[in-house]
Structures are given as structure tokens and as C-alpha cells.
Write an enzyme that holds these catalytic residues in place. Structure first.
Site, PDB file in Angstrom:
ATOM      1  CB  SER A 204      -5.304 -25.336 -19.885  1.00  0.00           C
ATOM      2  OG  SER A 204      -4.949 -25.324 -21.260  1.00  0.00           O
ATOM      3  CG  ASP A 310     -12.218 -26.485 -24.287  1.00  0.00           C
ATOM      4  OD1 ASP A 310     -11.526 -26.110 -25.194  1.00  0.00           O
ATOM      5  OD2 ASP A 310     -11.546 -26.654 -22.924  1.00  0.00           O
ATOM      6  CG  HIS A 341      -9.407 -23.779 -22.906  1.00  0.00           C
ATOM      7  ND1 HIS A 341      -9.448 -24.928 -22.523  1.00  0.00           N
ATOM      8  CD2 HIS A 341      -8.283 -23.376 -22.719  1.00  0.00           C
ATOM      9  CE1 HIS A 341      -8.378 -25.396 -21.938  1.00  0.00           C
ATOM     10  NE2 HIS A 341      -7.729 -24.399 -22.115  1.00  0.00           N
TER      11      HIS A 341
END
Length: 635
Positions: A204, A310, A341
Site C-alpha cells: 500500500s 483491489d 488489498h
């Protein structure tokens, strides 16, 4: 007398001791001891003590005064490294994770945060990298980005300060920047214990920073492993002018900054608000945070990992970054899962750890283990079922024009290779209460909120691999409009439940261990399993746009009702096989609830079918599409 004719007998004990001494000298010489920790197959082995490793903190000068206090910002760097290497004078490479989340939010599936003892010495290093790799001869370096945890400065959400926070540490590890023993003092610290070879990794935001640092071309960064990373911050918040969230980077900054940074960084917060207007216009702030144009500077190898579902860091990010890296000849590898994610440690743990181990051994220790010659892509086809490709997208993939047309049933269109006749149209009215799942469920009947176009039932598998585009000519009835386009696999399947709480995984109670532990830092993590569901359709690629940005991303405009506009929607990268017996659908609609924000009006939009088409990357190209769709029925 000739030297050849004179012989002297040397006692065998002397020869043995000399041989042993010479061997030890080679094994323990600086820079040569890596051979001693190499196992069979050229892989580093856990020969160093994790419990007795050196744990220390350093503050590195970033060269930036982000908070405007007249002093250069220092970022906190927590380090754990093998004590044996230091004692032997052997230098080690570095695995680095630079993050803003070490104190606010935590890292990994169990949200681990850094901890320190009473003297401020680091105790818990989140994630398994230190537990696993320090015994194998690596240092693990965790960096608090500026404005977070124990660092100076301000969070600027992907901008110069974020990137420089990590780049400065790479420079310090290579002798080009200054480090200090504490946050305010003058006692200098050098990184004389490292080879200077750095691999950055992270999920991320952390993976985003790795992308940004690689795009500077900094010397010493040998590889990056971005997991669900952003490649352009504009594309995180907007899709061609359409807002993806109801907030901007100032909200993110406010949520992750330390309390003391929040108090001193109001000027930076204002710049984030002013530079990122909610109207969707591209600005200089966004240009600074777009790493894709600098892919030509990347000198590190890149191992991309991304969930194809995602919906946080959407797959456009890896797609455009991957394409730019390919155009510049960057050595690369990719894993694509069916999760949202999610970190690969939590969807393919054993294979991930082994692959990452060999990747770092090759690029940071120089082992010739052949990892760079293995298939470029690993792709999850069904939950826990993977395939590989020598290159990605596969050779023979080409953009194929798929054209929408009206069908024999009103409101239910067709998708094929023939252009619709001039004057053919299809209309829908934006309904912000509905989303892509609602549209796909109603694909075979006319509904006012969408237009759908469907192939015949496929006679052969059809694989889509890469990024698609949908060019539309539409006429709005009001002065604003948001558009969505999605590709859908119509047919029953078992998939990971990417819309569930775990985004495709469920967390179990028992643990598995990956490396060595101490009382304050366990190497044991909760196991996970695939969280699956049955579905009648799978949306596998998406794109959105604000029609007011049809001509210029920098300057959106109000629309003239009744006037036709042409715009191209960029659909996110994916790799999906629509199997024989299923159908492929293209759906065009308005607001995709939960994935984009609605426009300030809810227009009726009329699509000119003759001047609209999707460019879809089909493996095998046009011939493969024709073979797959020939002779099939529509339902």
C-alpha cells in the site's frame, strides 16, 4: 643448486594447521563470508542469531525543512542486523520498509506497530522480514516517514517529503547522507556495516514510496517489491475527473501524522487542500506525485504484487506502472491474485516467502539462483490455483476492437467485431443508488440505469490480459455526468469474496512461524485461508470518468445538454479467462455506487453506438475472439 633438486619434508601437522588457517581466513574475510552461509542451490541460510542481533536507531537528515521550523528534518530509522557480521567485519545488504503506519495504524494482517524498550531501543519490528532475513545475513531497516512516529517534518502524501524520507536513507546507507545517534544531537553515525545494496518492500503506502524512490534512480537501490502500491496519486483519488472518494490527501495526512506533527504542519495541510481541488482537475500537486513519467529513471528490478480485485489501490496503478517499466526495459516480475488489498504473506504464504527469499538473495547478495529466468508472471485463476507465463501480458496479446450494437431484444445489446449502423443509439439514466453488481445481475433484461452488450456463449476460452480502453460518444441531458464501464464474465464460478471483510481471506486462530523469535518480537503469525463465494457473474475490469474532463484533464467544464461528447475511459489492468460456456459483457452506465462519487446531476445519457468501441487486450487477438464467439447463442 637448483631449487627443484632440494627437497624439504614438512610435518603433516604443520600442513594441516596451515590449511585450516587459510580456509578460516577466506571464510571470515570481510565480504567473503557470504559463502559460509550459502546452502545447497545457492540460498542464504539462517546462521546468524536473531536474539543477539544488533538493534539500534538512527536519525537521517533528509535535507528538507518540510515543517518550516528552520531546521532540516530528520527521519527515524530503526535497524536490526546480524551481530556476527559486525564482529567479523562482514558487510550486509539491507531490506527496507519505509512507512507512515508504524505508530498510527500498524502493518500486516495483525496490525503490528513498532515497540521500544525503556531506553528507546527498538523491540518489535512489524512483519516477518526481520525474523526471517536477519538470521540469513541481511539487515532490516524500518523508516518512519516524515511527520510520523519519531520523525520530524510533515506528511505530504506521496510528494517530495515522503519520497525523500526514504531516498535519504538509501543515500545514508551508501555514504551520501548524514545520520545521527539521536533526533537533535550532533553525534554522527555512518552505515559502515552495509554493502549499500538496498531492497525496498512494502504494501500500500509503503509500496507506493518504493515506487517513488525507484523513480528517482537513486544509486544503491537494487530492487523494489511494491505490494498493492500506487503509481500516480491522482489516480488514487480520481478517475479522469470523477472522484473515487469523498475526501482528499489532506484527510489521509491528518489521519497518519503524529500528534505533534499535526500541530506544526498546518501550512502543508493547506497546500494539500488547495492543490487537490475536489473538481477532479489535474494540478501541479498531482504531477509531482505521478511516478509513471519517471519510469525511465528506474535502475532497480521490480517485483510487482497486486490483487486483481483491489478496490482500494485499484489495478490501474500496477497496469500503467508495469507498461512504463516494460517500455524502458526494466527487469521485472509480477504476481496477480484474486484478492482485494491483501499481502501475499496472507494469501500464498509458503510460496511467497520462498520466492521473496530467492529474489533478495539474487538481487542483494548476488546469488546466481536463476530466479530472474523463471516465469515472469504468477496469476491466480481460481482460489489457490495459480498459472504462470513466461512474459506478461503473454506474447500474442493484442488490442481487439469490440463493438457494441443493439440486439434483437430491446435494451439488451450485442458485443462483437461489427460496427453498429450509423444512427444506432442506446440510452440510460444515471442512478447513484445502483452499482456494477446490480447492472450485471440484470444484464439480460432492459433496465433504465445501464446499457449492456453481450457476446454469444463462448465456444472456447477467451483470455483478457492487460489494460482495456472504452471509447464512447455520448450526449448528456444535463450539464454534468459521470460514466462507468465494466467488463463482466457472465457465468457461474467460485471466487474469492473480495467484497468481504477480509477481501478474499479469512484469518484463522492457529499460527505458523517464519524465522526466529524473541520475547518481544514473534515470528509466528495467524494462518489464513481463502474466503470464497459462489457467483453468477464476475466483474473483472473497471473504468470511470467525468464527462466534463473529455477534452482536458487539467480543466474540467460544464456540459451543454444535448451536445455529443467523445471520451475514453481507461479500464484497470487485469488477467481473466472467460471460459467456454460463459459470455463476455461490456456494461456502460453512470455512477458506480461505492466506487465513484456521483455528479451533481443525474443525467440521461445517449450512447452513439457507431462511434463507440472497447479496445480489449485479447490473448491471440482478433482471431482468438472470432474463434471463441463463432456459432454461440446469446443466452
Amino acid at each position: 643448486m637448483s631449487l627443484r633438486t632440494r627437497q624439504t619434508r614438512i610435518p603433516w601437522k604443520v600442513l594441516f594447521l596451515a590449511t585450516v588457517s587459510a580456509l578460516l581466513a577466506v571464510l571470515l574475510a570481510p565480504g567473503a563470508a557470504s559463502a559460509a552461509q550459502t546452502g545447497s542451490g545457492g540460498q542464504s541460510r539462517p546462521v546468524n542469531s536473531y536474539a543477539h542481533a544488533i538493534r539500534e536507531s538512527v536519525w537521517v537528515d533528509t535535507g528538507i525543512d518540510g515543517d518550516g521550523n528552520g531546521k532540516k528534518d530528520r527521519v527515524a530509522v530503526d535497524i536490526v542486523r546480524p551481530r556476527e557480521a559486525a564482529q567479523q567485519g562482514r558487510k550486509v545488504p539491507v531490506i527496507m520498509d519505509a512507512s507512515p503506519y508504524y505508530s498510527c495504524c500498524g502493518r500486516g494482517n495483525e496490525s503490528q506497530k513498532k515497540t521500544y524498550d525503556a531506553q528507546g531501543k527498538p523491540v518489535l519490528f512489524p512483519l516477518f522480514y526481520d525474523n526471517y532475513f536477519v538470521p540469513r545475513g541481511y539487515a532490516t531497516v524500518l523508516v518512519d516517514l516524515a511527520g510520523t512516529n519519531r520523525s520530524d517534518g510533515c506528511v505530504d502524501v506521496g510528494g517530495r517529503s515522503d519520497v525523500q524520507s526514504a531516498k535519504a536513507v538509501v543515500d545514508w546507507l551508501n555514504g551520501r547522507a548524514r545520520g545521527y545517534r539521536d533526533r537533535t544531537g550532533d553525534a554522527a553515525v555512518t552505515a559502515d556495516w552495509t554493502t549499500g545494496a538496498v531492497g525496498m518492500i512494502g504494501k500500500s503506502y509503503d509500496g507506493t514510496v518504493a515506487n517513488g524512490v525507484a523513480a528517482t534512480g537513486v544509486d544503491g537501490l537494487k530492487t523494489i517489491v511494491p505490494i498493492g502500491g500506487i503509481s500516480s496519486w491522482y489516480d488514487y483519488y480520481f478517475a479522469k475527473g470523477a472522484a473515487l472518494y469523498d475526501g482528499g490527501p489532506d484527510q489521509l495526512s491528518n489521519g497518519i501524522e503524529s500528534s505533534e506533527a499535526r500541530a506544526r504542519c498546518q501550512a502543508v495541510q493547506r497546500r494539500l487542500v488547495e492543490g487537490a481541488p475536489r473538481n477532479g482537475d489535474f494540478t501541479p500537486l498531482w504531477a509531482e506525485r505521478d511516478y509513471v513519467p519517471n519510469a525511465d529513471k528506474v535502475r532497480a528490478s521490480v517485483f510487482v504484487v497486486h490483487g486483481m480485485q483491489d478496490l482500494n489501490v485499484r489495478t490501474k496503478h500496477f497496469g500503467q506502472w508495469w507498461d512504463a517499466l516494460a517500455q524502458n526495459g526494466v527487469e521485472r516480475k509480477i504476481w496477480l491474485s484474486q484478492t482485494g488489498h491483501v499481502d501475499p504473506f496472507d494469501f500464498r504464504r509458503a510460496e511467497w516467502t520462498e520466492t521473496l527469499h530467492r529474489w533478495f538473495d539474487h538481487y542483494l547478495l548476488g546469488y546466481r539462483n536463476g530466479v530472474e529466468r523463471e516465469p515472469m508472471a504468477d496469476i491466480e485463476r481460481h482460489p489457490d490455483q495459480w498459472s504462470t507465463d513466461r512474459s506478461w501480458p503473454p506474447q500474442g496479446t493484442s488490442a481487439t476492437a469490440l463493438r457494441p450494437a443493439n440486439g434483437p431484444v430491446a435494451g439488451v445489446g450485442t458485443l462483437g467485431v461489427k460496427r453498429a449502423p450509423a444512427g444506432a443509439t442506446a440510452s440510460f439514466t444515471d442512478d447513484p443508488k445502483l452499482n456494477e453488481q446490480d447492472w450485471a445481475t440484470d444484464i439480460d433484461r432492459s433496465t433504465p440505469s445501464k446499457t449492456g452488450f453481450v457476446t454469444p456463449v463462448l465456444g472456447r476460452d477467451l483470455r483478457v490480459s492487460g489494460s482495456s480502453k472504452v471509447a464512447l460518444k455520448v450526449t448528456p441531458s444535463t450539464s454534468s455526468a459521470h460514466l462507468s464501464a465494466v467488463l463482466v464474465d457472465l457465468g457461474p464460478d467460485t471466487i474469492r469474496d473480495y467484497e468481504g471483510a477480509g477481501e478474499g481471506i479469512t484469518t484463522l486462530a492457529d499460527r505458523t512461524c517464519w524465522g526466529s523469535s524473541t520475547p518481544g518480537d514473534s515470528a509466528c503469525y495467524k494462518r489464513t485461508a481463502a474466503d470464497t463465494k459462489q457467483t453468477g457473474h464476475t466483474v473483472f475490469s473497471r473504468g470511470w470518468a467525468d464527462l466534463g474532463h473529455y477534452a482536458d484533464l487539467w480543466h474540467g467544464q460544464r456540459l451543454t445538454p444535448g451536445k455529443p461528447y467523445s471520451i475514453t475511459l481507461d479500464l484497470a489492468a487485469s488477467d481473466h479467462v472467460v471460459p467456454a460456456g460463459h459470455r463476455l459483457a461490456l456494461i456502460v452506465a453512470g455512477t458506480d455506487k461505492g466506487l465513484i462519487e456521483p455528479a451533481d446531476t443525474a443525467p440521461k445519457l445517449t450512447v452513439d453506438l457507431a462511434d463507440s468501441a472497447a479496445q480489449v487486450p485479447v490473448v491471440g487477438g482478433y482471431p482468438a475472439f472470432v474463434r471463441a464467439t463463432s456459432g454461440g447463442s446469446r443466452s
